[in-house]
Motif scaffolding. Sequence first.
Motif, PDB file in Angstrom:
ATOM      1  N   CYS A   1       9.850 -23.124   0.125  1.00 44.15           N
ATOM      2  CA  CYS A   1       8.668 -23.555   0.378  1.00 44.15           C
ATOM      3  C   CYS A   1       7.731 -24.371  -1.154  1.00 44.15           C
ATOM      4  N   ASP A   2       8.099 -23.648  -1.972  1.00 49.14           N
ATOM      5  CA  ASP A   2       7.410 -23.750  -3.259  1.00 49.14           C
ATOM      6  C   ASP A   2       5.915 -23.794  -3.115  1.00 49.14           C
TER       7      ASP A   2
ATOM      8  N   ASP B   1       0.801  -1.081   0.017  1.00 48.62           N
ATOM      9  CA  ASP B   1      -0.020  -0.245  -0.023  1.00 48.62           C
ATOM     10  C   ASP B   1       0.874   1.241  -0.006  1.00 48.62           C
ATOM     11  N   SER B   2       0.234   2.566  -0.470  1.00 46.66           N
ATOM     12  CA  SER B   2       1.002   3.585  -0.820  1.00 46.66           C
ATOM     13  C   SER B   2       1.591   4.300   0.593  1.00 46.66           C
ATOM     14  N   ASP B   3       0.995   4.055   1.659  1.00 49.31           N
ATOM     15  CA  ASP B   3       1.623   4.596   2.975  1.00 49.31           C
ATOM     16  C   ASP B   3       2.179   3.667   3.742  1.00 49.31           C
ATOM     17  N   ASP B   4       2.725   2.465   3.191  1.00 52.76           N
ATOM     18  CA  ASP B   4       3.215   1.441   3.913  1.00 52.76           C
ATOM     19  C   ASP B   4       4.718   1.111   3.351  1.00 52.76           C
ATOM     20  N   TRP B   5       5.483   0.390   4.012  1.00 58.16           N
ATOM     21  CA  TRP B   5       6.910   0.257   3.524  1.00 58.16           C
ATOM     22  C   TRP B   5       7.258  -1.156   3.926  1.00 58.16           C
ATOM     23  N   LEU B   6       8.433  -1.774   3.398  1.00 57.79           N
ATOM     24  CA  LEU B   6       8.838  -3.069   3.396  1.00 57.79           C
ATOM     25  C   LEU B   6      10.149  -2.922   4.294  1.00 57.79           C
ATOM     26  N   LEU B   7      10.335  -3.922   5.227  1.00 54.25           N
ATOM     27  CA  LEU B   7      11.518  -4.118   6.128  1.00 54.25           C
ATOM     28  C   LEU B   7      12.580  -4.274   5.466  1.00 54.25           C
ATOM     29  N   PRO B   8      13.702  -4.110   5.930  1.00 53.63           N
ATOM     30  CA  PRO B   8      14.938  -4.193   5.247  1.00 53.63           C
ATOM     31  C   PRO B   8      15.304  -5.811   4.839  1.00 53.63           C
ATOM     32  N   ASN B   9      15.575  -6.106   3.377  1.00 55.71           N
ATOM     33  CA  ASN B   9      15.816  -7.240   3.057  1.00 55.71           C
ATOM     34  C   ASN B   9      14.534  -8.107   2.646  1.00 55.71           C
ATOM     35  N   ALA B  10      13.590  -7.497   2.571  1.00 57.68           N
ATOM     36  CA  ALA B  10      12.035  -8.321   2.550  1.00 57.68           C
ATOM     37  C   ALA B  10      12.008  -9.255   1.165  1.00 57.68           C
ATOM     38  N   PHE B  11      12.345  -8.334   0.253  1.00 60.20           N
ATOM     39  CA  PHE B  11      12.279  -9.132  -1.075  1.00 60.20           C
ATOM     40  C   PHE B  11      13.091 -10.276  -1.100  1.00 60.20           C
ATOM     41  N   GLU B  12      14.308 -10.183  -0.670  1.00 66.78           N
ATOM     42  CA  GLU B  12      15.426 -11.177  -0.776  1.00 66.78           C
ATOM     43  C   GLU B  12      15.054 -12.217  -0.040  1.00 66.78           C
ATOM     44  N   ASN B  13      14.743 -12.083   1.158  1.00 70.04           N
ATOM     45  CA  ASN B  13      14.207 -13.083   2.118  1.00 70.04           C
ATOM     46  C   ASN B  13      12.810 -13.574   1.774  1.00 70.04           C
ATOM     47  N   LEU B  14      12.085 -12.997   1.300  1.00 67.29           N
ATOM     48  CA  LEU B  14      10.800 -13.709   0.789  1.00 67.29           C
ATOM     49  C   LEU B  14      11.040 -14.428  -0.511  1.00 67.29           C
ATOM     50  N   TYR B  15      11.872 -14.104  -1.235  1.00 63.71           N
ATOM     51  CA  TYR B  15      12.243 -14.879  -2.260  1.00 63.71           C
ATOM     52  C   TYR B  15      12.830 -16.158  -2.228  1.00 63.71           C
ATOM     53  N   GLU B  16      13.542 -16.172  -1.175  1.00 69.96           N
ATOM     54  CA  GLU B  16      14.399 -17.522  -0.432  1.00 69.96           C
ATOM     55  C   GLU B  16      13.369 -18.357   0.084  1.00 69.96           C
ATOM     56  N   LYS B  17      12.461 -17.588   0.803  1.00 69.96           N
ATOM     57  CA  LYS B  17      11.101 -18.507   1.298  1.00 69.96           C
ATOM     58  C   LYS B  17      10.254 -19.223   0.398  1.00 69.96           C
ATOM     59  N   CYS B  18      10.067 -18.527  -0.931  1.00 68.69           N
ATOM     60  CA  CYS B  18       9.319 -18.912  -2.030  1.00 68.69           C
ATOM     61  C   CYS B  18      10.171 -20.178  -2.727  1.00 68.69           C
ATOM     62  N   VAL B  19      11.300 -20.015  -2.657  1.00 70.37           N
ATOM     63  CA  VAL B  19      12.078 -21.098  -3.184  1.00 70.37           C
ATOM     64  C   VAL B  19      12.110 -22.419  -2.339  1.00 70.37           C
TER      65      VAL B  19
ATOM     66  N   LYS C   1       2.130 -17.844  14.377  1.00 72.31           N
ATOM     67  CA  LYS C   1       2.951 -18.257  15.740  1.00 72.31           C
ATOM     68  C   LYS C   1       4.116 -19.149  15.147  1.00 72.31           C
ATOM     69  N   LYS C   2       3.704 -20.000  14.282  1.00 74.22           N
ATOM     70  CA  LYS C   2       4.972 -20.821  13.719  1.00 74.22           C
ATOM     71  C   LYS C   2       4.746 -21.518  12.466  1.00 74.22           C
ATOM     72  N   GLY C   3       5.946 -21.991  11.737  1.00 76.43           N
ATOM     73  CA  GLY C   3       5.812 -21.875  10.265  1.00 76.43           C
ATOM     74  C   GLY C   3       5.112 -23.344   9.963  1.00 76.43           C
ATOM     75  N   LEU C   4       4.242 -23.291   8.696  1.00 71.65           N
ATOM     76  CA  LEU C   4       3.533 -24.485   8.383  1.00 71.65           C
ATOM     77  C   LEU C   4       3.418 -24.390   6.958  1.00 71.65           C
ATOM     78  N   ILE C   5       3.394 -25.585   6.302  1.00 72.36           N
ATOM     79  CA  ILE C   5       3.182 -25.778   4.792  1.00 72.36           C
ATOM     80  C   ILE C   5       2.012 -26.753   4.850  1.00 72.36           C
ATOM     81  N   THR C   6       0.864 -26.197   4.143  1.00 72.37           N
ATOM     82  CA  THR C   6      -0.363 -27.114   4.121  1.00 72.37           C
ATOM     83  C   THR C   6      -1.239 -27.081   2.802  1.00 72.37           C
TER      84      THR C   6
END
Length: 293
Positions: free
Chosen positions: A74-75, A54-72, A99-104
């Motif tokens: 978890c698939d 959203d236009s008035d929000d922002w990402l935390l440092p390294n968000a996209f890099e960390n999210l991309y690693e998570k995407c790879v 609260k905790k990680g989960l893939i389902t």
Amino acid sequence: VEDASTDNSLQVLKRYQEKETRLKIIEHGVNKKLSIARSTGMKASRGDYIMHVDSDDWLLPNAFENLYEKCVECDADVIVFNHVKENNNGKRVYINSVKKGLITSDKLKVQPHFFGAPWNKIVKRYLVENMIFGQVGLNNTEDLLYASEILLKAKRICLSPESYYTYFVNTDSLTNMVKSEQYIQNQIIILKQLQNIIYNNKTNLKLTYNILNYFEKWIYLEFARIQFWNKEKLIYNETIVKELSRFAIMSKSRIRRLKLALRFKYINLIEVSMRFGFLMSLGIIRRSLRNKL
């Protein structure tokens, strides 16, 4: 996507584009509202994943890099993550709803994380193709349509307890500026879209029940605000309930409860307490008393 803004946003974007040639600007020319603006951007995208900021929000440092690693790692079709809430005074609160990680693939397990905002998720782009979301221009409750449709289309979902996003509590945002009567009127459009999404995805009864409960809770809240703060709008709301009753997805018992709550404001206040907690109802009464002074 520049949705016919009334300030100098387009000029700012073009200055950015001079430094970043990969930036693509799409001009709507006329304001088509948030849901269509999001849809326009998604249709123009060419990446593997979609994420909304959203236009008035922002990402935390390294968000996209960390999210991309998570995407790879978890698939998954969708990754849902935690966020930070920050206000005008700089106060920060970590919202750890995951609260905790989960893939389902169990959608009932993760459904509570799909109510509300689109920005706490990153999704595979194929999920946003041919969506019902974005067919109608809306500035409120469009997030329920987007998140519900994504949930119903997804096959593999990952919950991540990490925080990647900062949500800024902006009292001047579109959501906070919408009047109660305008909000309730928009729910007719929302319910039509929601019904199409539910039927199109052959949604089971429990998931449907939960989606409708979330949809309804905000109507009860707006009813209470009108009942206690703006009584002349009550007749108008009776017409809205009649409109809602025409949708096959709304059971007779749901409509009866809405009618009863609309007729008796303290019964409605009980409904609000059940859905939002006692403090919300108390706040409505307090403001009503202040208005009388």
